[in-house]
Design a protein around this motif. Structure first.
Motif, PDB file in Angstrom:
ATOM      1  N   MET A   1       0.840  -1.187   0.000  1.00 18.43           N
ATOM      2  CA  MET A   1       0.000   0.000   0.000  1.00 18.43           C
ATOM      3  C   MET A   1       0.880   1.242   0.000  1.00 18.43           C
ATOM      4  O   MET A   1       1.800   1.377   0.813  1.00 18.43           O
ATOM      5  CB  MET A   1      -0.908  -0.026   1.227  1.00 18.43           C
ATOM      6  CG  MET A   1      -1.888   1.120   1.323  1.00 18.43           C
ATOM      7  SD  MET A   1      -3.135   0.854   2.639  1.00 18.43           S
ATOM      8  CE  MET A   1      -2.091   0.857   4.112  1.00 18.43           C
TER       9      MET A   1
ATOM     10  N   VAL B   1      -7.578   4.142  -1.738  1.00 16.01           N
ATOM     11  CA  VAL B   1      -6.416   3.377  -1.283  1.00 16.01           C
ATOM     12  C   VAL B   1      -5.678   2.894  -2.518  1.00 16.01           C
ATOM     13  O   VAL B   1      -6.284   2.294  -3.413  1.00 16.01           O
ATOM     14  CB  VAL B   1      -6.844   2.190  -0.395  1.00 16.01           C
ATOM     15  CG1 VAL B   1      -5.636   1.333  -0.029  1.00 16.01           C
ATOM     16  CG2 VAL B   1      -7.537   2.700   0.873  1.00 16.01           C
ATOM     17  N   LYS B   2      -4.369   3.163  -2.578  1.00 17.77           N
ATOM     18  CA  LYS B   2      -3.579   2.831  -3.757  1.00 17.77           C
ATOM     19  C   LYS B   2      -2.475   1.831  -3.409  1.00 17.77           C
ATOM     20  O   LYS B   2      -1.954   1.831  -2.292  1.00 17.77           O
ATOM     21  CB  LYS B   2      -2.951   4.090  -4.358  1.00 17.77           C
ATOM     22  CG  LYS B   2      -3.974   5.103  -4.855  1.00 17.77           C
ATOM     23  CD  LYS B   2      -3.287   6.327  -5.471  1.00 17.77           C
ATOM     24  CE  LYS B   2      -4.306   7.338  -5.972  1.00 17.77           C
ATOM     25  NZ  LYS B   2      -3.635   8.532  -6.580  1.00 17.77           N
ATOM     26  N   PHE B   3      -2.118   1.021  -4.421  1.00 16.80           N
ATOM     27  CA  PHE B   3      -1.094   0.000  -4.258  1.00 16.80           C
ATOM     28  C   PHE B   3      -0.024   0.170  -5.322  1.00 16.80           C
ATOM     29  O   PHE B   3      -0.307   0.620  -6.444  1.00 16.80           O
ATOM     30  CB  PHE B   3      -1.714  -1.402  -4.344  1.00 16.80           C
ATOM     31  CG  PHE B   3      -2.746  -1.662  -3.293  1.00 16.80           C
ATOM     32  CD1 PHE B   3      -2.394  -2.207  -2.073  1.00 16.80           C
ATOM     33  CD2 PHE B   3      -4.084  -1.338  -3.507  1.00 16.80           C
ATOM     34  CE1 PHE B   3      -3.345  -2.426  -1.087  1.00 16.80           C
ATOM     35  CE2 PHE B   3      -5.044  -1.546  -2.534  1.00 16.80           C
ATOM     36  CZ  PHE B   3      -4.669  -2.099  -1.318  1.00 16.80           C
TER      37      PHE B   3
ATOM     38  N   ILE C   1     -10.187  -3.835   3.529  1.00 15.11           N
ATOM     39  CA  ILE C   1      -9.603  -2.670   4.184  1.00 15.11           C
ATOM     40  C   ILE C   1     -10.390  -2.433   5.455  1.00 15.11           C
ATOM     41  O   ILE C   1     -11.630  -2.476   5.452  1.00 15.11           O
ATOM     42  CB  ILE C   1      -9.623  -1.439   3.263  1.00 15.11           C
ATOM     43  CG1 ILE C   1      -8.725  -1.709   2.043  1.00 15.11           C
ATOM     44  CG2 ILE C   1      -9.164  -0.185   3.997  1.00 15.11           C
ATOM     45  CD1 ILE C   1      -8.901  -0.734   0.912  1.00 15.11           C
TER      46      ILE C   1
ATOM     47  N   GLU D   1      -5.887   0.587  -7.481  1.00 19.69           N
ATOM     48  CA  GLU D   1      -6.459   1.503  -6.501  1.00 19.69           C
ATOM     49  C   GLU D   1      -7.959   1.262  -6.377  1.00 19.69           C
ATOM     50  O   GLU D   1      -8.620   0.856  -7.330  1.00 19.69           O
ATOM     51  CB  GLU D   1      -6.171   2.963  -6.850  1.00 19.69           C
ATOM     52  CG  GLU D   1      -6.664   3.427  -8.199  1.00 19.69           C
ATOM     53  CD  GLU D   1      -6.223   4.859  -8.469  1.00 19.69           C
ATOM     54  OE1 GLU D   1      -7.091   5.760  -8.431  1.00 19.69           O
ATOM     55  OE2 GLU D   1      -5.025   5.079  -8.718  1.00 19.69           O
TER      56      GLU D   1
ATOM     57  N   TRP E   1      -4.828  -2.953   5.422  1.00 16.39           N
ATOM     58  CA  TRP E   1      -5.301  -3.709   4.260  1.00 16.39           C
ATOM     59  C   TRP E   1      -4.786  -5.129   4.413  1.00 16.39           C
ATOM     60  O   TRP E   1      -3.659  -5.360   4.888  1.00 16.39           O
ATOM     61  CB  TRP E   1      -4.840  -3.082   2.935  1.00 16.39           C
ATOM     62  CG  TRP E   1      -3.434  -3.438   2.532  1.00 16.39           C
ATOM     63  CD1 TRP E   1      -2.277  -2.863   2.969  1.00 16.39           C
ATOM     64  CD2 TRP E   1      -3.036  -4.462   1.611  1.00 16.39           C
ATOM     65  NE1 TRP E   1      -1.199  -3.451   2.380  1.00 16.39           N
ATOM     66  CE2 TRP E   1      -1.628  -4.436   1.548  1.00 16.39           C
ATOM     67  CE3 TRP E   1      -3.743  -5.383   0.829  1.00 16.39           C
ATOM     68  CZ2 TRP E   1      -0.899  -5.311   0.725  1.00 16.39           C
ATOM     69  CZ3 TRP E   1      -3.012  -6.256   0.027  1.00 16.39           C
ATOM     70  CH2 TRP E   1      -1.619  -6.211  -0.020  1.00 16.39           C
TER      71      TRP E   1
END
Length: 348
Positions: free
Chosen positions: A3, A62-64, A78, A113, A132
């Motif tokens: 993340m 939320v981004k990866f 999450i 995301e 997460w």
């Protein structure tokens, strides 16, 4: 996977990088799974100050990091904690096809995301913990988890009730079998409701999560929304989900994503190249999440038309193959500058 927004604790690949706590170094093995035995998270040490501010009832993203292996999807959630991570309630789920739009045996993520609406009745908390968690569909039975720290602007309440964060693939917890898209879904659908408080602690709030219209636990869709729309609702025990979490009738069909933003890394051809952990390995050889995290190779059958165990993988020529429905797939190309290597029942 790792993340990057909000930045996972001590992830060296966030931009910008938050200030480290005194005496703490960046975690260059951030993409490694949680060890089978021991703590359920990588660190209890928070960032010195929150890395983001979230507001109850509003959308968050939320981004990866896209430069990591996606292992054919699986179940992702999450969660929010108000007591430093001791108790956590899920507020978003992507079941079966985490990091993908539908069924896939690729290691290259299609979705990196997720945007979803927070429940409106979350309390305020200056040091909320966002977790997460992901159970990969293909490969070793592992649990991936990272935590981050955010300031939560809430509704004025002091507690929140919702489905407890699902723990599996860890000593003393259930093991989710490999390959099957339905594997582990029941754990999420039957997660018990707990009440978390700002002061800390939790209480059992009445067993398994409520179900609505066949969706994931306590999920609810607006009556006027399309079947592809997924929302979290204001009442307790709500959790945002992708509305179409069922298996498509055709293997190649795409499930609808709702309330999420998708990104497909342009540098990865056709979404089928095996992802290499380049960002980590440049800085530390020990950081590669290839070791022990890629799918098992079927050592009892060749790729020349013989039967195999679905979900397994093996190197082939200049690429790799995936066993699908008992038969080896055509050869998939490796990413640019990478090669497939096998050994000990794994490819990496």
């Amino acid at each position: 996977m790792a993340m990057v927004e909000p930045c996972a604790r001590f992830n060296p690949n966030c931009n910008p990088k938050p200030e480290l706590p005194q005496g703490v170094e960046y975690d260059y093995s951030i993409t490694n799974p949680i060890p089978y035995s021991g703590p359920l998270t990588k660190t209890d040490t928070p960032w010195p100050k929150p890395v983001a501010t979230w507001t109850a009832g509003e959308e968050v993203t939320v981004k990866f990091d896209p430069a990591h292996a996606a292992h054919g999807g699986g179940n992702l959630a999450i969660a929010v904690s108000l007591d430093g991570g001791k108790t956590s309630v899920m507020v978003f789920q992507r079941l079966r096809y985490a990091f993908f739009n539908g069924p896939s045996s690729s290691n290259t993520p299609e979705v990196t995301e997720y945007t979803f609406k927070l429940p409106a009745d979350l309390p305020s908390c200056d040091n909320a913990v966002i977790s997460w968690i992901w159970y990969n569909r293909l490969g070793e039975r592992e649990m991936y988890r990272d935590d981050s720290d955010v300031k939560l602007i809430g509704s004025g309440s002091k507690s929140f009730t919702g489905p407890e964060l699902v723990i599996a693939n860890h000593e003393g917890y259930p093991t989710i079998p490999e390959s099957d898209y339905e594997a582990g879904v029941d754990l999420f659908e039957n997660a018990k409701n707990i009440t978390i408080t700002v002061e800390g602690g939790s209480s059992d709030a009445g067993g398994a999560s409520d179900k609505s219209s066949g969706e994931s636990p306590a999920a609810s869709s607006d009556a006027g929304a399309s079947s592809a729309a997924a929302t979290s609702v204001a009442d307790s025990a709500s959790v945002a989900v992708s509305a179409d979490n069922s298996v498509p009738a055709e293997p190649g069909s795409v499930s609808a994503e709702a309330s999420l933003a998708e990104s497909s890394p342009a540098s990865e051809a056709n979404g089928s190249a095996a992802a290499s952990d380049a960002a980590d390995t440049d800085e530390s050889a020990a950081a590669s999440d290839a070791a022990g995290t890629d799918a098992a190779q079927d050592k009892g059958a060749s790729s020349d038309g013989e039967s195999c165990t679905s979900g397994l993988m093996q190197c082939s020529g200049n690429g790799y193959k995936v066993c699908q429905d008992g038969k080896w797939s055509p050869e998939y190309a490796c990413g640019v500058g990478t090669v497939c290597r096998g050994g000990g029942g794994h490819i990496y």
